[in-house]
Design a protein around this motif. Sequence first.
Motif, PDB file in Angstrom:
ATOM      1  N   UNK A  13       0.811  -1.231   0.000  1.00 13.97           N
ATOM      2  CA  UNK A  13       0.000   0.000   0.000  1.00 13.97           C
ATOM      3  C   UNK A  13       0.842   1.278   0.000  1.00 13.97           C
ATOM      4  N   UNK A  14       1.935   1.304   0.750  1.00 12.99           N
ATOM      5  CA  UNK A  14       2.781   2.502   0.773  1.00 12.99           C
ATOM      6  C   UNK A  14       3.515   2.671  -0.554  1.00 12.99           C
ATOM      7  N   UNK A  15       3.937   1.578  -1.153  1.00 13.64           N
ATOM      8  CA  UNK A  15       4.572   1.683  -2.477  1.00 13.64           C
ATOM      9  C   UNK A  15       3.606   2.306  -3.479  1.00 13.64           C
ATOM     10  N   UNK A  16       2.355   1.944  -3.410  1.00 11.10           N
ATOM     11  CA  UNK A  16       1.358   2.504  -4.324  1.00 11.10           C
ATOM     12  C   UNK A  16       1.182   4.006  -4.073  1.00 11.10           C
ATOM     13  N   UNK A  17       1.207   4.429  -2.803  1.00 13.83           N
ATOM     14  CA  UNK A  17       1.137   5.868  -2.484  1.00 13.83           C
ATOM     15  C   UNK A  17       2.332   6.607  -3.088  1.00 13.83           C
ATOM     16  N   UNK A  18       3.508   6.017  -2.949  1.00 14.72           N
ATOM     17  CA  UNK A  18       4.731   6.631  -3.488  1.00 14.72           C
ATOM     18  C   UNK A  18       4.670   6.687  -5.010  1.00 14.72           C
ATOM     19  N   UNK A  19       4.198   5.617  -5.603  1.00 15.82           N
ATOM     20  CA  UNK A  19       4.073   5.569  -7.064  1.00 15.82           C
ATOM     21  C   UNK A  19       3.140   6.677  -7.557  1.00 15.82           C
ATOM     22  N   UNK A  20       2.003   6.846  -6.905  1.00 19.16           N
ATOM     23  CA  UNK A  20       1.066   7.911  -7.291  1.00 19.16           C
ATOM     24  C   UNK A  20       1.703   9.287  -7.142  1.00 19.16           C
ATOM     25  N   UNK A  21       2.461   9.463  -6.084  1.00 23.13           N
ATOM     26  CA  UNK A  21       3.146  10.739  -5.853  1.00 23.13           C
ATOM     27  C   UNK A  21       4.167  11.021  -6.961  1.00 23.13           C
ATOM     28  N   UNK A  22       4.950  10.013  -7.310  1.00 26.33           N
ATOM     29  CA  UNK A  22       5.936  10.185  -8.385  1.00 26.33           C
ATOM     30  C   UNK A  22       5.242  10.530  -9.696  1.00 26.33           C
ATOM     31  N   UNK A  23       4.130   9.871  -9.984  1.00 28.15           N
ATOM     32  CA  UNK A  23       3.360  10.170 -11.196  1.00 28.15           C
ATOM     33  C   UNK A  23       2.911  11.635 -11.201  1.00 28.15           C
ATOM     34  N   UNK A  24       2.374  12.089 -10.077  1.00 28.24           N
ATOM     35  CA  UNK A  24       1.899  13.468  -9.982  1.00 28.24           C
ATOM     36  C   UNK A  24       3.029  14.477 -10.175  1.00 28.24           C
ATOM     37  N   UNK A  25       4.234  14.109  -9.764  1.00 25.60           N
ATOM     38  CA  UNK A  25       5.381  15.014  -9.909  1.00 25.60           C
ATOM     39  C   UNK A  25       6.071  14.860 -11.268  1.00 25.60           C
ATOM     40  N   UNK A  26       5.609  13.922 -12.084  1.00 28.96           N
ATOM     41  CA  UNK A  26       6.209  13.705 -13.395  1.00 28.96           C
ATOM     42  C   UNK A  26       7.555  12.999 -13.332  1.00 28.96           C
ATOM     43  N   UNK A  27       7.788  12.243 -12.268  1.00 28.01           N
ATOM     44  CA  UNK A  27       9.044  11.506 -12.117  1.00 28.01           C
ATOM     45  C   UNK A  27       8.848  10.096 -12.654  1.00 28.01           C
ATOM     46  N   UNK A  28       9.700   9.721 -13.591  1.00 26.78           N
ATOM     47  CA  UNK A  28       9.601   8.397 -14.205  1.00 26.78           C
ATOM     48  C   UNK A  28      10.011   7.321 -13.214  1.00 26.78           C
ATOM     49  N   UNK A  51      19.548  -4.624  -8.468  1.00 27.17           N
ATOM     50  CA  UNK A  51      20.206  -4.896  -9.752  1.00 27.17           C
ATOM     51  C   UNK A  51      19.836  -3.846 -10.795  1.00 27.17           C
ATOM     52  N   UNK A  52      18.594  -3.397 -10.799  1.00 25.41           N
ATOM     53  CA  UNK A  52      18.187  -2.346 -11.743  1.00 25.41           C
ATOM     54  C   UNK A  52      19.005  -1.078 -11.515  1.00 25.41           C
ATOM     55  N   UNK A  53      19.343  -0.795 -10.254  1.00 26.79           N
ATOM     56  CA  UNK A  53      20.126   0.402  -9.944  1.00 26.79           C
ATOM     57  C   UNK A  53      21.589   0.193 -10.319  1.00 26.79           C
ATOM     58  N   UNK A  54      22.213  -0.890  -9.877  1.00 24.87           N
ATOM     59  CA  UNK A  54      23.649  -1.065 -10.151  1.00 24.87           C
ATOM     60  C   UNK A  54      23.926  -1.318 -11.630  1.00 24.87           C
ATOM     61  N   UNK A  55      22.971  -1.869 -12.344  1.00 21.96           N
ATOM     62  CA  UNK A  55      23.161  -2.116 -13.773  1.00 21.96           C
ATOM     63  C   UNK A  55      22.779  -0.908 -14.625  1.00 21.96           C
ATOM     64  N   UNK A  56      22.333   0.182 -13.989  1.00 23.03           N
ATOM     65  CA  UNK A  56      22.061   1.419 -14.713  1.00 23.03           C
ATOM     66  C   UNK A  56      20.717   1.499 -15.400  1.00 23.03           C
ATOM     67  N   UNK A  57      19.822   0.548 -15.162  1.00 23.67           N
ATOM     68  CA  UNK A  57      18.487   0.622 -15.748  1.00 23.67           C
ATOM     69  C   UNK A  57      17.666   1.723 -15.082  1.00 23.67           C
ATOM     70  N   UNK A  58      17.982   1.984 -13.818  1.00 18.84           N
ATOM     71  CA  UNK A  58      17.334   3.045 -13.043  1.00 18.84           C
ATOM     72  C   UNK A  58      18.415   3.810 -12.299  1.00 18.84           C
ATOM     73  N   UNK A  59      18.131   5.073 -11.998  1.00 19.00           N
ATOM     74  CA  UNK A  59      19.118   5.916 -11.326  1.00 19.00           C
ATOM     75  C   UNK A  59      19.153   5.695  -9.824  1.00 19.00           C
ATOM     76  N   UNK A  60      17.992   5.480  -9.228  1.00 22.51           N
ATOM     77  CA  UNK A  60      17.858   5.264  -7.789  1.00 22.51           C
ATOM     78  C   UNK A  60      16.720   4.285  -7.565  1.00 22.51           C
ATOM     79  N   UNK A  61      16.620   3.803  -6.319  1.00 18.38           N
ATOM     80  CA  UNK A  61      15.546   2.882  -5.998  1.00 18.38           C
ATOM     81  C   UNK A  61      14.867   3.235  -4.693  1.00 18.38           C
ATOM     82  N   UNK A  62      13.616   2.813  -4.575  1.00 18.59           N
ATOM     83  CA  UNK A  62      12.857   2.946  -3.335  1.00 18.59           C
ATOM     84  C   UNK A  62      12.219   1.594  -3.058  1.00 18.59           C
TER      85      UNK A  62
END
Length: 159
Positions: A13-28, A51-62
């Motif tokens: 549930x908290x991940x979904x809240x964060x995801x919605x927040x990122x969407x609203x801020x235009x953060x991919x 792995x997505x972060x260390x392999x460069x697929x994403x810049x940061x992770x939550x």
Amino acid sequence: MIIALGSDHAGFPLKEEIKNHLQQKGIEYKDYGCYSIESVDYPDIAETVALAVVQGQCDKGILVCGTGIGVSIAANKVPGIRAALCGDVFSAKASVEHNDANILTMGQRVTGPGLAIEIVDAWLAAAFLGDRHKRRVDKITALDRKYGRCLSEEKIDGQ
């Protein structure tokens, strides 16, 4: 900037809240699961995000689980990851400024959604200060190399 998101069932549930927040801020972002409250094992999700972060697929992770502890421990097993469990804005900011944290972890059962969003915003806005902190982060990287290499070359527990 692309953020790798992940949670276990307790953090969903908290991940979904964060995801919605990122969407609203235009953060991919990329959502690496889980996708419901059905039970899953947090080390699997933490590894995928790390792995997505260390392999460069994403810049940061939550990452989010019940307390944030499990995903933090699991993510930090991946060389190159500096996952920081943060339950307040000051720690979130300092984790980036001083430790160059590349994954933020939080706990659904201990951090409310309003505070979690403030933590995410502070963490994403912070920048690594370098200078004396770079020397310390370089030492963390050296530990990754030293022990990551040893563990990959040796059998663990005689197996």
